[in-house]
Design an enzyme around this catalytic site. Sequence first.
Site, PDB file in Angstrom:
ATOM      1  N   ASP A 183       0.838  -1.194   0.000  1.00  0.00           N
ATOM      2  CA  ASP A 183       0.000   0.000   0.000  1.00  0.00           C
ATOM      3  C   ASP A 183       0.875   1.246   0.000  1.00  0.00           C
ATOM      4  OD1 ASP A 183      -2.235  -1.557   0.160  1.00  0.00           O
ATOM      5  OD2 ASP A 183      -2.558  -1.247   2.306  1.00  0.00           O
ATOM      6  N   MET A 184       0.364   2.316  -0.572  1.00  0.00           N
ATOM      7  CA  MET A 184       1.127   3.561  -0.632  1.00  0.00           C
ATOM      8  C   MET A 184       1.603   3.986   0.763  1.00  0.00           C
ATOM      9  SD  MET A 184      -0.011   7.321  -2.063  1.00  0.00           S
ATOM     10  CE  MET A 184      -1.082   7.676  -0.659  1.00  0.00           C
TER      11      MET A 184
END
Length: 559
Positions: free
Chosen positions: A407-408
């Site tokens: 995930d970012m």
Amino acid sequence: MYCAQQCFTPFSASIEGIALPERFTFPFYYEPHRLCELAASELQAHLEQQQSWQHNFGLTGQREGAIGKMFGLLVVQKADGELGYLKAFSGKLAEQNLLPGFVPPVFDMLTQDSFFHGEQQAINQLTAKLESLQQAPELASLSDELNELNAGKAAAVAELRGAIIEKRKARKARRVAGEQLDAQAFEALQQQLGRESVAEKHRLRQLNELWDSQIAEREHRLSALQDEIEALRQQRASQSNALQRKLFAQYRFLNQAGEVKDLNTLFSLSPKGLPPAGAGECAAPKLLQFAFANGLKPIAMAEFWWGASPKSEVKQHKQFYGACHGKCEPILAHMLSGIALDDNPLLNNPAEGKELSIIYQDEAIAVVNKPAEFLSVPGKHVTDSVYSRMRQAFPKATGPLIVHRLDMSTSGLMVIALSSEANTALVQQFIGRSVEKRYLARVTGEVLGDEGEIKLPLRVDLDDRPRQLVCFEYGKHAHTYWQVKSRGEGTTLLALFPKTGRTHQLRVHCAHQDGLGMPIIGDDLYGAKANRLHLHAQYLAFNHPISGERVSFSCDPDF
């Protein structure tokens, strides 16, 4: 009809010295303005103290039938410059659309003179008639009789065919034996055998016709019932769709220029061409509609959750949330047209100024330590990512480079394949779940027990991507094992071992009430914002794609 004064609430606390925002709130991702925080605290105090209506928010331990609710606040300014705020709730509250002090819905389908009641009643009558036909004993009886008749026919025909085959064998033997007869006698035998064969075919045809006549009679009666059911189903669908379109046409939304658009128009370009259920009932459109209709200038807006979290979602009591994309984006795009908004943070490059360190490299792979708030692959608006940096760093690399993603907001280890062959070998290991992964996460609370596992199936929230929902009907299996590393100051450091790799799996499993019930610190989707998301991919082990040797890498987080 509500007047502005009935819903306009002056601030109880002093707001002297609080500067107004230069631009209006970007509704889908924001830090609440100080005026919104003050309004929220006043509304929350009112919710705790009021006695004029009752609603089970699930805050008193009574979880059965509990329904938390999203509340919205819109700071507005009157023509004379006075500041105050408007209050709204999403959907219904205490089984009502209208409650004192809250702005009314854009359209109230529950009013006595609304067309909705009569037309919905007609649809309900069709539903009752349809259910009655579907549950009619004759329908089940005919289906059972048909099954029995088809089975009986199959058995009878099989039995007769067996007898015919045996007689055919006997006739063949008689024909062979008759070859010793003279020509006239052999001809007579041939004719007799032919007549016997024709008679048997006639018997088989008669048997089929006997059974088929009984089957056809039941099929005709069953088909008549099914046709009646299908006609009712289509009539109900037609009336329901017409009512839905008519209902959507009543939801007419203003903007500051006085332009009006209804739900049918606003969602005409959406993938399905139809508004999702509940569109127009959220707090944000209600607030803006009332402000524009009453000459109030919108200054800032915020929404917060009040009560227990829904069973499928993760919502934190008193936490601020952005408007949902699926239901509100087309509506708010129209309503806020021409109003200067805060910047959309999703258009900013979160990786700007950050370095992507390579902690290992050979001819086949590279292992990097991805910073938090750094995309793994290019996004819709931002291309800077692990992929783009690696493509720049290794211009001669072949294949897609990216083997897996983080995930970012998650930091930590990622393995990069520098050739197509290495990519294929590594991808197979991830699919086969032979790759060992360990994450470190700090959650908001002290976890009971020292280890455990969580199995909660996940699917995307179609109305509010990229949020994930717990869904036992349509969700994909998601399995996480956890161990406590340390506790202190109201938090717990965990080692997390994902056995599957679903989007936001660790974040939801930690935050959901049926998981640990403790969101990861800094989780702006399922918890509360902080300096960063305290989730880090700390350890990675796999078989080297060329040598086959087991290799492992570790890297500690900065939180």
